[in-house]
Scaffold this motif. Structure first.
Motif, PDB file in Angstrom:
ATOM      1  N   VAL A 174       8.714  -0.194  -2.490  1.00 61.46           N
ATOM      2  CA  VAL A 174       8.752  -0.603  -4.133  1.00 61.46           C
ATOM      3  C   VAL A 174       9.566  -0.732  -4.067  1.00 61.46           C
ATOM      4  N   MET A 175      11.138  -0.745  -3.433  1.00 60.02           N
ATOM      5  CA  MET A 175      12.791  -0.778  -3.226  1.00 60.02           C
ATOM      6  C   MET A 175      12.107  -2.517  -3.274  1.00 60.02           C
ATOM      7  N   ALA A 176      11.679  -2.440  -1.580  1.00 61.73           N
ATOM      8  CA  ALA A 176      11.443  -3.587  -0.569  1.00 61.73           C
ATOM      9  C   ALA A 176      10.383  -4.478  -1.373  1.00 61.73           C
ATOM     10  N   MET A 177       9.265  -4.517  -3.050  1.00 64.75           N
ATOM     11  CA  MET A 177       8.434  -5.418  -2.896  1.00 64.75           C
ATOM     12  C   MET A 177       9.432  -6.433  -3.719  1.00 64.75           C
ATOM     13  N   VAL A 178      10.318  -5.013  -4.775  1.00 65.59           N
ATOM     14  CA  VAL A 178      11.024  -5.179  -6.021  1.00 65.59           C
ATOM     15  C   VAL A 178      12.203  -6.887  -5.070  1.00 65.59           C
ATOM     16  N   LEU A 179      12.735  -6.198  -4.301  1.00 61.07           N
ATOM     17  CA  LEU A 179      13.912  -7.418  -3.205  1.00 61.07           C
ATOM     18  C   LEU A 179      12.579  -8.915  -3.034  1.00 61.07           C
ATOM     19  N   PHE A 180      11.455  -8.317  -2.467  1.00 64.25           N
ATOM     20  CA  PHE A 180      11.128  -9.519  -1.803  1.00 64.25           C
ATOM     21  C   PHE A 180      10.422 -10.717  -3.323  1.00 64.25           C
ATOM     22  N   VAL A 181      10.003 -10.458  -4.603  1.00 60.57           N
ATOM     23  CA  VAL A 181       9.415 -10.796  -5.977  1.00 60.57           C
ATOM     24  C   VAL A 181      11.147 -11.394  -5.958  1.00 60.57           C
ATOM     25  N   LEU A 182      12.439 -10.806  -6.129  1.00 65.88           N
ATOM     26  CA  LEU A 182      13.691 -11.497  -6.871  1.00 65.88           C
ATOM     27  C   LEU A 182      13.590 -12.231  -6.072  1.00 65.88           C
ATOM     28  N   LEU A 183      13.501 -12.332  -4.133  1.00 61.60           N
ATOM     29  CA  LEU A 183      13.484 -13.791  -3.739  1.00 61.60           C
ATOM     30  C   LEU A 183      12.662 -14.397  -3.826  1.00 61.60           C
ATOM     31  N   TRP A 205       0.978  -0.968  -0.332  1.00 66.25           N
ATOM     32  CA  TRP A 205      -0.003  -0.324   0.346  1.00 66.25           C
ATOM     33  C   TRP A 205       1.178   1.050  -0.288  1.00 66.25           C
ATOM     34  N   LEU A 206       1.739   1.349   0.627  1.00 68.82           N
ATOM     35  CA  LEU A 206       2.507   2.624   0.634  1.00 68.82           C
ATOM     36  C   LEU A 206       3.530   2.954  -0.185  1.00 68.82           C
ATOM     37  N   SER A 207       3.490   1.658  -1.351  1.00 69.24           N
ATOM     38  CA  SER A 207       4.699   1.836  -2.253  1.00 69.24           C
ATOM     39  C   SER A 207       3.538   2.586  -3.636  1.00 69.24           C
ATOM     40  N   LEU A 208       2.710   2.831  -3.003  1.00 70.88           N
ATOM     41  CA  LEU A 208       1.123   3.636  -4.697  1.00 70.88           C
ATOM     42  C   LEU A 208       1.481   5.241  -3.635  1.00 70.88           C
ATOM     43  N   ALA A 229      16.419   9.759   2.481  1.00 74.61           N
ATOM     44  CA  ALA A 229      15.599  11.008   1.929  1.00 74.61           C
ATOM     45  C   ALA A 229      14.082  11.411   1.832  1.00 74.61           C
ATOM     46  N   ALA A 230      13.137  10.172   3.252  1.00 73.97           N
ATOM     47  CA  ALA A 230      12.523  10.817   3.551  1.00 73.97           C
ATOM     48  C   ALA A 230      11.428   9.953   2.814  1.00 73.97           C
ATOM     49  N   ALA A 231      11.568   9.542   1.898  1.00 72.14           N
ATOM     50  CA  ALA A 231      10.991   9.112   0.649  1.00 72.14           C
ATOM     51  C   ALA A 231      10.757   6.791   0.945  1.00 72.14           C
ATOM     52  N   VAL A 232       9.832   7.175   2.332  1.00 73.08           N
ATOM     53  CA  VAL A 232       9.003   6.001   1.880  1.00 73.08           C
ATOM     54  C   VAL A 232       8.209   5.521   1.273  1.00 73.08           C
ATOM     55  N   LEU A 249       6.491  12.786   8.034  1.00 72.07           N
ATOM     56  CA  LEU A 249       5.553  13.392   9.254  1.00 72.07           C
ATOM     57  C   LEU A 249       4.641  13.965   7.913  1.00 72.07           C
ATOM     58  N   SER A 250       4.245  14.656   6.548  1.00 70.84           N
ATOM     59  CA  SER A 250       3.288  14.917   6.516  1.00 70.84           C
ATOM     60  C   SER A 250       1.688  13.688   5.567  1.00 70.84           C
ATOM     61  N   PRO A 251       0.967  14.436   5.458  1.00 73.39           N
ATOM     62  CA  PRO A 251       0.029  13.557   5.446  1.00 73.39           C
ATOM     63  C   PRO A 251       0.028  12.850   3.860  1.00 73.39           C
ATOM     64  N   ILE A 252      -0.075  11.221   4.017  1.00 76.58           N
ATOM     65  CA  ILE A 252       0.324  10.337   2.860  1.00 76.58           C
ATOM     66  C   ILE A 252      -0.652  11.208   2.032  1.00 76.58           C
ATOM     67  N   GLU A 253       0.105  10.670   0.682  1.00 82.75           N
ATOM     68  CA  GLU A 253      -0.816  11.267  -0.643  1.00 82.75           C
ATOM     69  C   GLU A 253      -0.571  10.001  -1.172  1.00 82.75           C
ATOM     70  N   TYR A 254      -1.908   9.302  -1.894  1.00 83.26           N
ATOM     71  CA  TYR A 254      -2.067   8.650  -3.000  1.00 83.26           C
ATOM     72  C   TYR A 254      -1.207   8.815  -4.461  1.00 83.26           C
ATOM     73  N   VAL A 255      -0.245   8.104  -4.363  1.00 77.49           N
ATOM     74  CA  VAL A 255      -0.369   8.737  -6.224  1.00 77.49           C
ATOM     75  C   VAL A 255       0.116   7.683  -6.884  1.00 77.49           C
ATOM     76  N   GLY A 256      -0.480   6.816  -7.154  1.00 75.58           N
ATOM     77  CA  GLY A 256      -0.282   5.343  -7.518  1.00 75.58           C
ATOM     78  C   GLY A 256       1.541   5.105  -8.107  1.00 75.58           C
ATOM     79  N   LEU A 257       1.205   4.500  -9.694  1.00 78.53           N
ATOM     80  CA  LEU A 257       2.559   4.048 -10.241  1.00 78.53           C
ATOM     81  C   LEU A 257       3.472   5.145 -10.368  1.00 78.53           C
ATOM     82  N   SER A 258       3.899   5.875  -9.426  1.00 73.05           N
ATOM     83  CA  SER A 258       4.722   7.341  -9.795  1.00 73.05           C
ATOM     84  C   SER A 258       5.764   6.497  -8.644  1.00 73.05           C
ATOM     85  N   ASN A 259       5.543   6.037  -7.665  1.00 75.67           N
ATOM     86  CA  ASN A 259       6.704   5.563  -7.587  1.00 75.67           C
ATOM     87  C   ASN A 259       7.829   3.966  -7.920  1.00 75.67           C
TER      88      ASN A 259
END
Length: 290
Positions: A261-270, A36-39, A253-256, A45-55
């Motif tokens: 996304v990186m964690a999801m990619v790592l999970f899929v590869l493993l 969910w966070l990957s989207l 970089a505070a880019a959760v 600190l700031s409110p969560i903002e939905y950006v779709g597949l931008s990340n």
């Protein structure tokens, strides 16, 4: 009969409930949260903002992320084969039950049960170029952790030193589980030590080898403490493993969202690598050692 089966089923689920709760709470739920966070875009600190597949587009086109993946692949290629071979060799020696074997079994496991961060700090002092133990011993300044060519092999060596006791422990258990009658029969037939190892010990250790390789690759792909304490991902991103890159994105970089996304990619590869290993070992493993 139906009541008896219902009771057995209820008892089974009751016994599984603590484990199922742990799996759902600490495995499946965090995975869903990360997906969910990957989207979304979030800086903690700031409110969560939905950006779709931008990340996803940002990460998959990021050269730094590609570099981290390549570095991680090289790191795994250096760590897993060496620690597996050393662990198997040490296990064959410890299985002979020579004098002092019990002491060595304990010593082998000590690095693994210690904190990886504490071990990395100790090795950082040993490898320090000016006042480190190795530099003082040889009287020569060596940039073990700041040389782009040497840094990754050094981090790999520290990781191997830490994990070889863990690998040895499992191989030792596998060797001791092999029926002695098989070994004695081969010895009576005139088989040499190498022939017994190649044709008896090694094939019967395939279940253990499969487990060690799977856990070894997964563990090596998630190494963070050692890199963080030794090199901090440098020099020139030569030790910027994927776990360290995820940490840097999320808390540096505070880019959760990008980190997710990186964690999801790592999970899929493993998962993919684990499936490939399973398909390879599936018809080559026998769990019945009798």
């Amino acid at each position: 009969m139906r009541r008896a089966r219902a009771r057995q089923t209820a008892l089974g689920y009751a016994l599984l409930a603590p484990s199922l709760f742990g799996v759902l709470t600490f495995l499946l739920l965090p995975m869903l949260v990360v997906a969910w966070l990957s989207l979304n875009r979030w800086d903690l600190l700031s409110p969560i903002e939905y950006v779709g597949l931008s990340n996803w587009r940002s990460v998959l086109t990021d050269s730094s992320f590609g570099t981290s993946l390549v570095v991680t692949v090289f790191f795994i290629a250096m760590v897993v084969p060496v620690q597996t071979a050393l662990g198997m060799f040490a296990a064959t020696l410890l299985a002979r039950d020579l004098p002092g074997t019990g002491v060595f079994r304990t010593l082998y496991v000590l690095p693994w049960i210690c904190s990886p961060l504490a071990i990395a700090v100790l090795w950082r002092w040993i490898l320090a170029p000016t006042d480190g133990a190795i530099g003082t011993l040889f009287g020569q300044r060596i940039e073990w952790l700041t040389d782009p060519v040497v840094a990754l092999p050094v981090v790999s060596a520290v990781t191997i030193w830490t994990n070889v006791g863990y690998v040895t422990l499992f191989f030792l258990a596998g060797i001791l589980a092999i029926p002695t009658d098989v070994q004695n029969a081969a010895r009576i037939d005139g088989a040499t030590t190498w022939q017994r190892f190649r044709h008896i010990t090694l094939p019967m250790l395939r279940p253990t080898l499969f487990f060690v390789l799977v856990t070894g690759i997964v563990s090596a792909a998630q190494v963070f403490d050692t890199v963080y304490a030794l090199t901090g991902g440098g020099p020139e991103e030569r030790t910027d493993l994927i776990a360290h890159r995820i940490y840097a994105e999320a808390f540096g970089a505070a880019a959760v969202g990008r980190a997710a996304v990186m964690a999801m990619v790592l999970f899929v590869l493993l998962v993919g690598v684990t499936i490939v290993q399973h398909l390879y070992f599936r018809r080559r493993i026998s769990y019945d050692l009798t």
